[in-house]
Design a protein around this motif. Structure first.
Motif, PDB file in Angstrom:
ATOM      1  N   ASP A 151       0.805  -1.224   0.000  1.00 18.46           N
ATOM      2  CA  ASP A 151       0.000   0.000   0.000  1.00 18.46           C
ATOM      3  C   ASP A 151       0.840   1.277   0.000  1.00 18.46           C
ATOM      4  OD1 ASP A 151      -2.291  -1.371  -0.108  1.00 18.46           O
ATOM      5  OD2 ASP A 151      -2.688  -1.330   2.063  1.00 18.46           O
ATOM      6  N   LEU A 152       2.124   1.106   0.201  1.00 14.25           N
ATOM      7  CA  LEU A 152       3.015   2.273   0.166  1.00 14.25           C
ATOM      8  C   LEU A 152       2.944   2.915  -1.222  1.00 14.25           C
ATOM      9  CD1 LEU A 152       5.563   3.900   1.248  1.00 14.25           C
ATOM     10  CD2 LEU A 152       6.950   2.044   0.318  1.00 14.25           C
ATOM     11  N   ILE A 153       2.787   4.260  -1.274  1.00 12.02           N
ATOM     12  CA  ILE A 153       2.769   4.957  -2.573  1.00 12.02           C
ATOM     13  C   ILE A 153       4.143   5.575  -2.796  1.00 12.02           C
ATOM     14  CG2 ILE A 153       1.725   6.853  -3.907  1.00 12.02           C
ATOM     15  CD1 ILE A 153      -0.310   4.735  -3.479  1.00 12.02           C
ATOM     16  N   LEU A 154       4.762   5.235  -3.935  1.00 12.64           N
ATOM     17  CA  LEU A 154       6.082   5.787  -4.268  1.00 12.64           C
ATOM     18  C   LEU A 154       5.949   6.723  -5.470  1.00 12.64           C
ATOM     19  CD1 LEU A 154       8.384   2.621  -4.050  1.00 12.64           C
ATOM     20  CD2 LEU A 154       8.072   4.400  -2.333  1.00 12.64           C
ATOM     21  N   GLY A 155       6.477   7.930  -5.340  1.00 13.74           N
ATOM     22  CA  GLY A 155       6.363   8.889  -6.442  1.00 13.74           C
ATOM     23  C   GLY A 155       7.698   9.513  -6.804  1.00 13.74           C
ATOM     24  N   VAL A 156       7.869   9.832  -8.093  1.00 16.77           N
ATOM     25  CA  VAL A 156       9.058  10.557  -8.550  1.00 16.77           C
ATOM     26  C   VAL A 156       8.569  11.854  -9.189  1.00 16.77           C
ATOM     27  CG1 VAL A 156      11.043  10.524 -10.118  1.00 16.77           C
ATOM     28  CG2 VAL A 156      10.372   8.433  -8.939  1.00 16.77           C
ATOM     29  N   CYS A 157       9.101  12.975  -8.738  1.00 13.89           N
ATOM     30  CA  CYS A 157       8.698  14.269  -9.294  1.00 13.89           C
ATOM     31  C   CYS A 157       9.950  15.136  -9.479  1.00 13.89           C
ATOM     32  CB  CYS A 157       7.692  14.940  -8.362  1.00 13.89           C
ATOM     33  SG  CYS A 157       8.284  15.145  -6.685  1.00 13.89           S
ATOM     34  N   GLY A 158       9.770  16.408  -9.799  1.00 11.31           N
ATOM     35  CA  GLY A 158      10.926  17.294  -9.975  1.00 11.31           C
ATOM     36  C   GLY A 158      11.473  17.239 -11.392  1.00 11.31           C
ATOM     37  N   CYS A 159      12.700  17.729 -11.572  1.00  9.20           N
ATOM     38  CA  CYS A 159      13.232  17.954 -12.922  1.00  9.20           C
ATOM     39  C   CYS A 159      13.434  16.677 -13.739  1.00  9.20           C
ATOM     40  CB  CYS A 159      14.543  18.731 -12.833  1.00  9.20           C
ATOM     41  SG  CYS A 159      14.249  20.462 -12.418  1.00  9.20           S
ATOM     42  N   MET A 160      13.832  15.572 -13.085  1.00  6.52           N
ATOM     43  CA  MET A 160      14.057  14.343 -13.853  1.00  6.52           C
ATOM     44  C   MET A 160      12.780  13.872 -14.542  1.00  6.52           C
ATOM     45  SD  MET A 160      16.646  12.141 -11.494  1.00  6.52           S
ATOM     46  CE  MET A 160      16.314  10.565 -12.232  1.00  6.52           C
ATOM     47  N   SER A 161      11.650  14.115 -13.898  1.00 10.49           N
ATOM     48  CA  SER A 161      10.374  13.649 -14.464  1.00 10.49           C
ATOM     49  C   SER A 161       9.994  14.409 -15.721  1.00 10.49           C
ATOM     50  CB  SER A 161       9.238  13.828 -13.464  1.00 10.49           C
ATOM     51  OG  SER A 161       9.606  13.373 -12.232  1.00 10.49           O
ATOM     52  N   HIS A 184       5.540  21.175 -13.406  1.00 17.18           N
ATOM     53  CA  HIS A 184       4.378  22.055 -13.590  1.00 17.18           C
ATOM     54  C   HIS A 184       3.099  21.452 -13.011  1.00 17.18           C
ATOM     55  CE1 HIS A 184       7.221  23.856 -16.181  1.00 17.18           C
ATOM     56  NE2 HIS A 184       6.971  23.130 -17.234  1.00 17.18           N
ATOM     57  N   ASN A 185       3.215  20.270 -12.410  1.00 17.02           N
ATOM     58  CA  ASN A 185       2.005  19.546 -12.006  1.00 17.02           C
ATOM     59  C   ASN A 185       1.813  19.440 -10.507  1.00 17.02           C
ATOM     60  OD1 ASN A 185       3.378  18.475 -14.473  1.00 17.02           O
ATOM     61  ND2 ASN A 185       1.324  17.707 -14.813  1.00 17.02           N
ATOM     62  N   ILE A 186       2.630  20.192  -9.759  1.00 18.22           N
ATOM     63  CA  ILE A 186       2.607  20.051  -8.305  1.00 18.22           C
ATOM     64  C   ILE A 186       1.207  20.296  -7.733  1.00 18.22           C
ATOM     65  CG2 ILE A 186       3.463  21.180  -6.184  1.00 18.22           C
ATOM     66  CD1 ILE A 186       6.184  21.328  -7.571  1.00 18.22           C
ATOM     67  N   HIS A 187       0.513  21.291  -8.291  1.00 19.18           N
ATOM     68  CA  HIS A 187      -0.826  21.617  -7.778  1.00 19.18           C
ATOM     69  C   HIS A 187      -1.826  20.496  -8.012  1.00 19.18           C
ATOM     70  CE1 HIS A 187      -0.880  22.531 -12.013  1.00 19.18           C
ATOM     71  NE2 HIS A 187      -2.199  22.509 -11.986  1.00 19.18           N
ATOM     72  N   ARG A 188      -1.467  19.533  -8.858  1.00 26.10           N
ATOM     73  CA  ARG A 188      -2.374  18.416  -9.164  1.00 26.10           C
ATOM     74  C   ARG A 188      -2.160  17.241  -8.215  1.00 26.10           C
ATOM     75  NH1 ARG A 188      -5.980  17.136 -11.935  1.00 26.10           N
ATOM     76  NH2 ARG A 188      -4.938  15.448 -13.056  1.00 26.10           N
ATOM     77  N   CYS A 235      13.404  29.323 -17.299  1.00 27.38           N
ATOM     78  CA  CYS A 235      14.589  30.016 -17.813  1.00 27.38           C
ATOM     79  C   CYS A 235      14.557  30.016 -19.331  1.00 27.38           C
ATOM     80  CB  CYS A 235      15.857  29.317 -17.321  1.00 27.38           C
ATOM     81  SG  CYS A 235      17.341  30.170 -17.899  1.00 27.38           S
ATOM     82  N   ASP A 236      14.863  31.183 -19.918  1.00 31.98           N
ATOM     83  CA  ASP A 236      14.909  31.309 -21.383  1.00 31.98           C
ATOM     84  C   ASP A 236      16.328  31.552 -21.888  1.00 31.98           C
ATOM     85  OD1 ASP A 236      12.224  31.016 -21.644  1.00 31.98           O
ATOM     86  OD2 ASP A 236      11.774  33.147 -21.899  1.00 31.98           O
ATOM     87  N   LYS A 237      17.327  31.292 -21.062  1.00 31.28           N
ATOM     88  CA  LYS A 237      18.684  31.641 -21.478  1.00 31.28           C
ATOM     89  C   LYS A 237      19.329  30.591 -22.377  1.00 31.28           C
ATOM     90  CE  LYS A 237      19.355  35.697 -19.906  1.00 31.28           C
ATOM     91  NZ  LYS A 237      17.964  36.002 -20.278  1.00 31.28           N
ATOM     92  N   PHE A 238      18.943  29.359 -22.230  1.00 36.36           N
ATOM     93  CA  PHE A 238      19.468  28.285 -23.069  1.00 36.36           C
ATOM     94  C   PHE A 238      20.982  28.229 -23.138  1.00 36.36           C
ATOM     95  CE2 PHE A 238      15.143  28.949 -24.599  1.00 36.36           C
ATOM     96  CZ  PHE A 238      14.658  27.662 -24.471  1.00 36.36           C
ATOM     97  N   CYS A 239      21.625  28.242 -21.999  1.00 41.77           N
ATOM     98  CA  CYS A 239      23.057  27.944 -21.979  1.00 41.77           C
ATOM     99  C   CYS A 239      23.176  26.531 -22.564  1.00 41.77           C
ATOM    100  CB  CYS A 239      23.592  27.995 -20.546  1.00 41.77           C
ATOM    101  SG  CYS A 239      23.312  29.614 -19.806  1.00 41.77           S
ATOM    102  N   MET A 246      14.550  23.264 -20.377  1.00 42.02           N
ATOM    103  CA  MET A 246      13.638  22.203 -20.804  1.00 42.02           C
ATOM    104  C   MET A 246      12.841  21.644 -19.615  1.00 42.02           C
ATOM    105  SD  MET A 246      15.919  22.497 -23.278  1.00 42.02           S
ATOM    106  CE  MET A 246      17.402  21.528 -23.301  1.00 42.02           C
ATOM    107  N   THR A 247      13.428  21.587 -18.442  1.00 42.39           N
ATOM    108  CA  THR A 247      12.716  20.963 -17.326  1.00 42.39           C
ATOM    109  C   THR A 247      11.827  21.939 -16.561  1.00 42.39           C
ATOM    110  OG1 THR A 247      14.520  21.336 -15.764  1.00 42.39           O
ATOM    111  CG2 THR A 247      14.539  19.253 -16.942  1.00 42.39           C
ATOM    112  N   ARG A 248      12.156  23.217 -16.619  1.00 43.19           N
ATOM    113  CA  ARG A 248      11.407  24.188 -15.810  1.00 43.19           C
ATOM    114  C   ARG A 248      10.549  25.135 -16.640  1.00 43.19           C
ATOM    115  NH1 ARG A 248      10.752  23.820 -10.210  1.00 43.19           N
ATOM    116  NH2 ARG A 248      12.265  22.323  -9.529  1.00 43.19           N
ATOM    117  N   GLY A 249      10.584  24.979 -17.964  1.00 40.44           N
ATOM    118  CA  GLY A 249       9.707  25.798 -18.807  1.00 40.44           C
ATOM    119  C   GLY A 249      10.199  27.216 -19.003  1.00 40.44           C
TER     120      GLY A 249
END
Ligand code: 5AD
Ligand code: SF4
Length: 524
Positions: A151-161, A184-188, A235-239, A246-249
């Motif tokens: 019943d343990l719920i395991l979740g992966v979130c953050g930039c890797m996702s 972008h889905n934390i509120h969900r 970030c829009d700097k695209f170093c 790409m991960t943070r929009g």
């Protein structure tokens, strides 16, 4: 856009691999081909794509004030415990505070004991390969626990996702993970948790709209002394080495009134220090089309709020304008420590990194900052071993570190990130050489840090006391205005206050001292 519409825009919803992939319906999961997953992504998920990402910007950012936990999910966590393991930067730490806030409102209680948890979330970082490896290690470690406690719920979130390869790998090889969701889905979270608890399949929701701003999310802050305040996202700097755009929009700024209100609230609650957060705070306000209000204006307004210490992170030299320097020079609660990532001292490497400034531009900016704020402390981030970096170019980094007089630096060996332009470059610098450059750079940085610390010997500094030292409960620990760690003897009642401490010994990375007065100091 309301919650229903947002939900509909979610690019990845519940994945029922067993029923969605009709042709392969009968096969066990491990026999499903990569092509299946690629097809799935074709229609539902946009992988990192620098060319597409660069064309971003037309879609309007919306600010939502309507976050709410639906009635039937408000008590879903009653009697249950959650644990969130956070990797990476302050942005992630702050996201964890938001997720903790949401979970607490759902009735969950926090725990730091893995075996006790009913829900474990890994809030991940994608900036370097070793950060990712750590997470995959942890995902593996959690498998026996899940087998023991189904019943343990395991979740992966953050930039890797936010990365296709990662989501693919988890879907294929780590079916014990119940839930994958993006930045972008934390509120969900309440909805996703419900699906994970009552559905049978792995829940994956990585929302590709580059992100709106959701304002009224609950937060459980870590402590009552220092607080993070997001001022912008993305970030829009695209170093060319960096996965963050790409991960943070895309870059999107919170409205000034929302930030000011949050800071005022923190001041009223007695917080002593805030750090304004963004991937590139100097770009704040560039995306407003109705008001002319930039980071300098925001700092000028925050300066007037009665909170003793204001910091910000992180800066990009390119957007560090004269108005901001002028405002920072007013001092008061705006601290004279600036973290200014330079990344390299070679103009040619900076060009290849797409940093959009030269060595000379950077030195000119430092000159202006030092002229306006003579006592300023500068720290930085540096990458060594960028593809094909020559020994001469590396020497330019060393000489720049000396010339600027950075008092400390986060130093990294370049790590190729799939989906970034630099990762496609052939690289003639050997691993050994990269390690050697890092070693030489660290040696210089340590030397400069030691020198900077020496200045404090015998001086009295103001320390914001954060708690007891981990090594010795009789010793208190805190930070100076310039972010120097101080360990000192003093009464426990001063925890949470700013107190004067006389420095008795300067070390390379910290200072030892004794408190000279028990009364707290007014810094302003
Ligand atoms: N490899 C190594 N370091 C990186 N950083 C960002 N991307 C990479 C990468 N691919 C470093 C930069 C940045 C800091 C947060 O991480 O120095 O400022
Ligand atoms: Fe990455 Fe910072 Fe460059 Fe943005 S400014 S791309 S976050 S290194």
């Amino acid at each position: 856009m309301n919650e229903q519409q947002r939900k509909e825009q979610a690019q990845i919803k519940q994945v029922d691999v067993a029923t969605d992939q009709k042709s392969d319906k009968e096969k066990p999961l491990h026999e499903k081909t990569t092509a299946d997953f690629a097809k799935y992504f074709e229609t539902t998920y946009k992988p990192p794509n620098i060319n597409k990402a660069r064309k971003r910007g037309r879609e309007k950012v919306e600010v939502h004030y309507d976050f709410d936990i639906p009635e039937d999910m408000r008590h879903i966590g009653s009697g249950k415990k959650f644990l969130i393991r956070t990797y990476g930067c302050q942005m992630n730490e702050h996201d964890t505070e938001v997720m903790a806030g949401i979970l607490t409102e759902m009735g969950y209680e926090a725990t730091s004991v893995t075996e006790e948890a009913d829900l474990i979330l890994l809030n991940t970082c994608a900036i370097r390969e070793n950060a990712e490896n750590k997470v995959f290690g942890e995902i593996g470690h959690l498998k026996p626990l899940k087998t023991e406690k189904p019943d343990l719920i395991l979740g992966v979130c953050g930039c890797m996702s936010q990365q296709e390869t990662v989501v693919n790998r988890i879907m294929k090889k780590h079916q014990h993970i119940d839930l994958i969701f993006g930045t972008h889905n934390i509120h969900r979270l309440p909805h996703l948790l419900k699906e994970a608890m009552f559905g049978k399949a792995q829940v994956v929701e990585v929302w590709s709209k580059e992100g709106d701003i959701i304002e009224n999310l609950p937060k459980v802050r870590h402590g009552k002394i220092k607080a993070w305040v997001n001022i912008m996202y993305g970030c829009d700097k695209f170093c060319t080495y960096c996965i963050v755009p790409m991960t943070r929009g895309k870059e999107r700024s919170r409205r000034p009134e929302d930030i000011i209100q949050e800071v005022r609230q923190l001041a009223a609650e007695g917080y002593q220090e805030i750090t304004l957060l963004g991937q590139n705070v100097n770009a704040y306000g560039k995306d407003f089309d109705d008001i002319d209000y930039r980071f300098g204006d925001l700092m000028d307004d925050v300066r007037k709020i009665d909170i003793p210490r204001v910091r910000f992170t992180t800066s990009h030299p390119r957007d560090f304008d004269d108005h901001l320097i002028e405002v920072l020079a007013k001092g008061g609660n705006l601290l004279d420590h600036i973290h200014l990532p330079v990344q390299s001292g070679s103009s040619e490497v900076l060009r290849k990194m797409n940093r959009k400034y030269t060595r000379e531009d950077f030195l000119e900016l430092v000159r202006k900052i030092k002229a306006a704020i003579p006592n300023v402390t500068l720290t930085t981030d540096i990458i060594v071993g960028f593809p094909n970096e020559t020994e001469e170019q590396f020497q330019e980094t060393l000489s720049l570190v000396e010339e600027v007089g950075f008092e400390s630096a986060y130093t990294f060996i370049y790590s190729p990130r799939e989906g970034t332009p630099a990762a496609r470059k052939k690289d003639d610098v050997t691993e050994e050489e990269k390690k050697d450059r890092l070693y030489r750079l660290n040696h210089l940085v340590n030397q400069q840090s030691r020198e900077a610390m020496k200045k404090y010997q015998g001086q009295i500094v103001n320390v914001l006391v954060e708690g007891e030292s981990k090594k010795d409960p009789d010793i208190l620990a805190g930070y100076t205005e310039k972010s120097k760690l101080v360990n000192f003897k003093g009464p426990k009642e001063v925890i949470g206050q700013i107190v004067p401490v006389k420095i008795t010994e300067a070390k390379t990375w910290s200072l030892d001292g004794v408190m000279v007065e028990e009364k707290s100091l007014e810094v302003n």
